[in-house]
Design an enzyme around this catalytic site. Structure first.
Site, mmCIF file in Angstrom:
data_model
loop_
_atom_site.group_PDB
_atom_site.id
_atom_site.type_symbol
_atom_site.label_atom_id
_atom_site.label_comp_id
_atom_site.label_asym_id
_atom_site.label_seq_id
_atom_site.Cartn_x
_atom_site.Cartn_y
_atom_site.Cartn_z
ATOM 1 N N GLN A 189 -10.980 -18.601 14.374
ATOM 2 C CA GLN A 189 -11.437 -19.938 13.974
ATOM 3 C C GLN A 189 -12.805 -19.826 13.288
ATOM 4 O OE1 GLN A 189 -12.634 -22.327 17.292
ATOM 5 N NE2 GLN A 189 -12.039 -24.252 16.309
ATOM 6 N N SER A 226 -17.917 -22.551 13.082
ATOM 7 C CA SER A 226 -19.375 -22.535 13.289
ATOM 8 C C SER A 226 -20.083 -21.658 12.255
ATOM 9 C CB SER A 226 -19.712 -21.987 14.676
ATOM 10 O OG SER A 226 -19.050 -22.730 15.654
ATOM 11 N N SER A 262 -14.757 -15.706 17.279
ATOM 12 C CA SER A 262 -14.132 -14.879 18.315
ATOM 13 C C SER A 262 -12.917 -14.151 17.755
ATOM 14 C CB SER A 262 -13.678 -15.748 19.495
ATOM 15 O OG SER A 262 -14.758 -16.473 20.000
ATOM 16 N N GLU A 284 -8.083 -28.081 20.929
ATOM 17 C CA GLU A 284 -8.944 -27.068 21.558
ATOM 18 C C GLU A 284 -9.518 -27.589 22.875
ATOM 19 O OE1 GLU A 284 -12.089 -25.645 19.027
ATOM 20 O OE2 GLU A 284 -12.818 -24.238 20.528
HETATM 21 C C1 LIG Z 1 -18.427 -17.167 23.477
HETATM 22 C C2 LIG Z 1 -18.409 -18.042 22.265
HETATM 23 C C3 LIG Z 1 -17.314 -18.036 21.446
HETATM 24 C C4 LIG Z 1 -17.295 -18.848 20.305
HETATM 25 N N1 LIG Z 1 -16.198 -18.766 19.483
HETATM 26 C C5 LIG Z 1 -16.202 -19.483 18.330
HETATM 27 C C6 LIG Z 1 -15.134 -19.341 17.401
HETATM 28 O O1 LIG Z 1 -14.183 -18.569 17.614
HETATM 29 N N2 LIG Z 1 -15.178 -20.040 16.263
HETATM 30 C C7 LIG Z 1 -16.193 -20.906 15.965
HETATM 31 O O2 LIG Z 1 -16.149 -21.547 14.917
HETATM 32 N N3 LIG Z 1 -17.254 -21.058 16.829
HETATM 33 C C8 LIG Z 1 -17.260 -20.353 17.988
HETATM 34 N N4 LIG Z 1 -18.325 -20.480 18.863
HETATM 35 C C9 LIG Z 1 -19.448 -21.335 18.498
HETATM 36 C C10 LIG Z 1 -19.587 -22.582 19.352
HETATM 37 O O3 LIG Z 1 -18.624 -23.547 19.012
HETATM 38 C C11 LIG Z 1 -21.014 -23.093 19.129
HETATM 39 O O4 LIG Z 1 -21.892 -22.103 19.670
HETATM 40 C C12 LIG Z 1 -21.248 -24.397 19.829
HETATM 41 O O5 LIG Z 1 -20.530 -25.431 19.206
HETATM 42 C C13 LIG Z 1 -22.769 -24.772 19.827
HETATM 43 O O6 LIG Z 1 -23.288 -24.675 18.544
HETATM 44 P P1 LIG Z 1 -24.626 -23.847 18.271
HETATM 45 O O7 LIG Z 1 -24.468 -22.498 18.865
HETATM 46 O O8 LIG Z 1 -24.887 -23.938 16.804
HETATM 47 O O9 LIG Z 1 -25.760 -24.596 19.075
HETATM 48 P P2 LIG Z 1 -26.497 -25.952 18.636
HETATM 49 O O10 LIG Z 1 -25.486 -26.932 18.185
HETATM 50 O O11 LIG Z 1 -27.605 -25.592 17.706
HETATM 51 O O12 LIG Z 1 -27.090 -26.416 20.014
HETATM 52 C C14 LIG Z 1 -28.310 -25.905 20.568
HETATM 53 C C15 LIG Z 1 -28.623 -26.673 21.828
HETATM 54 O O13 LIG Z 1 -28.846 -28.064 21.509
HETATM 55 C C16 LIG Z 1 -27.978 -28.894 22.273
HETATM 56 N N5 LIG Z 1 -27.533 -30.039 21.466
HETATM 57 C C17 LIG Z 1 -27.013 -30.009 20.210
HETATM 58 N N6 LIG Z 1 -26.682 -31.252 19.803
HETATM 59 C C18 LIG Z 1 -26.970 -32.079 20.832
HETATM 60 C C19 LIG Z 1 -26.851 -33.489 21.030
HETATM 61 N N7 LIG Z 1 -26.356 -34.275 20.081
HETATM 62 N N8 LIG Z 1 -27.247 -33.995 22.226
HETATM 63 C C20 LIG Z 1 -27.753 -33.206 23.213
HETATM 64 N N9 LIG Z 1 -27.907 -31.863 23.073
HETATM 65 C C21 LIG Z 1 -27.517 -31.303 21.907
HETATM 66 C C22 LIG Z 1 -26.796 -28.021 22.625
HETATM 67 O O14 LIG Z 1 -26.118 -28.482 23.786
HETATM 68 C C23 LIG Z 1 -27.476 -26.661 22.845
HETATM 69 O O15 LIG Z 1 -28.008 -26.601 24.136
HETATM 70 C C24 LIG Z 1 -18.380 -19.690 20.016
HETATM 71 C C25 LIG Z 1 -19.503 -19.708 20.844
HETATM 72 C C26 LIG Z 1 -19.536 -18.883 21.953
HETATM 73 C C27 LIG Z 1 -20.758 -18.908 22.820
#
Ligand SMILES: Cc1cc2nc3c(=O)[nH]c(=O)nc-3n(C[C@H](O)[C@H](O)[C@H](O)COP(=O)(O)OP(=O)(O)OC[C@H]3O[C@@H](n4cnc5c(N)ncnc54)[C@H](O)[C@@H]3O)c2cc1C
Length: 412
Positions: free
Chosen positions: A135, A138, A170, A253
């Protein structure tokens, strides 16, 4: 809700149990799942991958890789409830459940939005258990606020030309295809200029760079696109309407209830291990008593695992009635992910100081590889569970959904 099986579901449960009794020989046990045989081969060697494939072939022969898909697309046409029964029985037997991105959400999205050609091209590979999907949603600057993504897809004749970067993808290193979101109209409001592609991972210009997580496994990747040409036939849904296709994917999902089932198993296994320390030969460092504090904590985890199961039932019941769970799915995701961290912490406490040892990293001199209790599973679960409250939507974002859509609280 009535928690008893309907007569049809009870009959089906018996059928699955009989099948497991006859066919499942522990071919492959453990964390195998989603990313298929290639991942297992990389992690545990070719023999384990062959055993996993043998098990998947048995399921594919019954059309049980994607049991709730319509028969015309290679599923068994089961109800959502029967699929849940199926998953429960496999989990009880500790048999690997089919799943992953292909079965879980790429395939179902193709069924909803795909042309007949796209369904023909992609679904058969998923239900055979062979095709592995990843997928590509991100990006380094776009996770929770996914619609801000910047990877671009520009029309050039019959192709789109993709440039940009994805992250946390992933299983990309083991995948043949990616569901990919890219911006096709940079001048449109952010939700309106995105399109959804079914990318061939072998396309020239795609570079996959694995990232090693704190548990020492290369579970996810950075993926770079340098003038990657994607034919128009691989656009899913309409150009610039990809955001709406993506929300369907995200609904599938978040509805995943696998984590609740897995947590029930993890708590059961932990209790069995603790009892074994008391009644049989204890592993190093664990002693043969069970501290009062640990007993209370185990009881709490058992109650929580039951609560997670009931939250899943709520989601399944809605799906079975043809409804799309929304804040209910967020509640399951949130609760089960945080529970997985509590279960892992309790496991580490139960194992004591030796719990920090991992079999794969303890060397093999002087029998050291036999020292990690429970073959090092405690420490692996502990390290791997940290990301569960981020992957697939963070706990904060899911709490927001429960607060606003579930409880009707204002957004600001
Ligand atoms: C093990 C793992 C596997 C993954 N696999 C995939 C994959 O296969 N494909 C893919 O596309 N993505 C994948 N991801 C990505 C995952 O979907 C994102 O990490 C997740 O959506 C958070 O986005 P970010 O890391 O950019 O953090 P951010 O969105 O930058 O968030 C940072 C912090 O701010 C907080 N925050 C953000 N917005 C808000 C809000 N509106 N209100 C309150 N708090 C908020 C969050 O909770 C977090 O604590 C994976 C992530 C992990 C850890």
């Amino acid at each position: 809700m009535d928690f008893r099986d309907s007569p049809e579901d009870a009959k089906f449960r018996q059928e699955v149990r009989a099948f497991l009794g006859k066919e499942y020989r522990g071919e492959y046990q453990g964390e195998g799942d989603a990313r298929g045989a290639a991942q297992i081969a990389a992690r545990e060697g070719p023999a384990a991958a062959e055993r996993y494939k043998a098990w998947m072939r048995k399921l594919a022969a019954k059309r049980w890789i994607a049991p709730a898909w319509p028969k015309e697309y290679g599923g068994a046409g089961m109800t959502v409830m029967q699929q849940f029964v199926f998953n429960e029985e496999l989990a009880k037997a500790r048999a690997p459940r089919p799943g992953g991105i292909g079965v879980g959400f790429a395939g179902p999205t193709i069924i909803v939005y795909g042309t007949e050609e796209q369904k023909k091209e992609h679904l058969a590979g998923i239900v055979s258990g062979e095709a592995v999907w990843c997928q590509g949603f991100s990006e380094p600057g776009s996770g929770s606020d996914l619609a801000s993504l910047q990877t671009s897809a520009m029309r050039d004749g019959d192709d789109y030309v993709i440039n940009g970067q994805k992250i946390w993808t992933s299983g990309a290193q083991f995948s043949q295809r990616m569901i990919l979101l890219a911006r096709t109209d940079p001048s449109a409001p952010k939700h309106k200029g995105i399109s959804y592609f079914l990318l061939d991972m072998k396309s020239p210009g795609v570079t996959v760079r694995p990232l090693v997580n704190m548990g020492g496994t290369p579970g996810f990747n950075e993926v770079f696109f340098d003038n990657v040409r994607v034919p128009r036939k691989d656009l899913l849904g309409e150009e610039n309407r990809g955001w709406y296709v993506a929300t369907t994917t995200l609904d599938f999902e978040r509805s995943s209830i696998g984590t609740s089932i897995a947590q029930g198993n993890a708590v059961d296994d932990l209790i069995t291990w603790v009892k074994k320390q008391r009644t049989e030969k204890p592993e190093r460092g664990s002693g043969n008593g069970v501290a009062v504090g640990l007993k209370l904590e185990l009881a709490e985890r058992a109650v929580e695992a039951e609560a997670a199961r009931l939250l899943s039932y709520r989601v399944i019941t809605l799906q079975n009635r043809g409804m799309v769970p929304n804040h209910e799915a967020s509640a399951v995701k949130l609760y089960a992910a945080e529970l997985s961290q509590r279960v892992a912490e309790t496991g580490m406490k139960a194992a004591g100081l030796f719990g920090q040892l991992d079999r794969s990293r303890s060397g093999d001199g002087n029998g050291a590889k036999d020292w990690p209790p429970n073959r090092g599973r405690f420490v692996r679960a502990y390290l791997n569970s940290v990301s569960s409250t981020i992957a697939g939507g963070t706990s904060e974002v899911n709490r927001n959904i429960v607060a606003t859509r579930g409880l009707g609280l204002p957004r600001d």
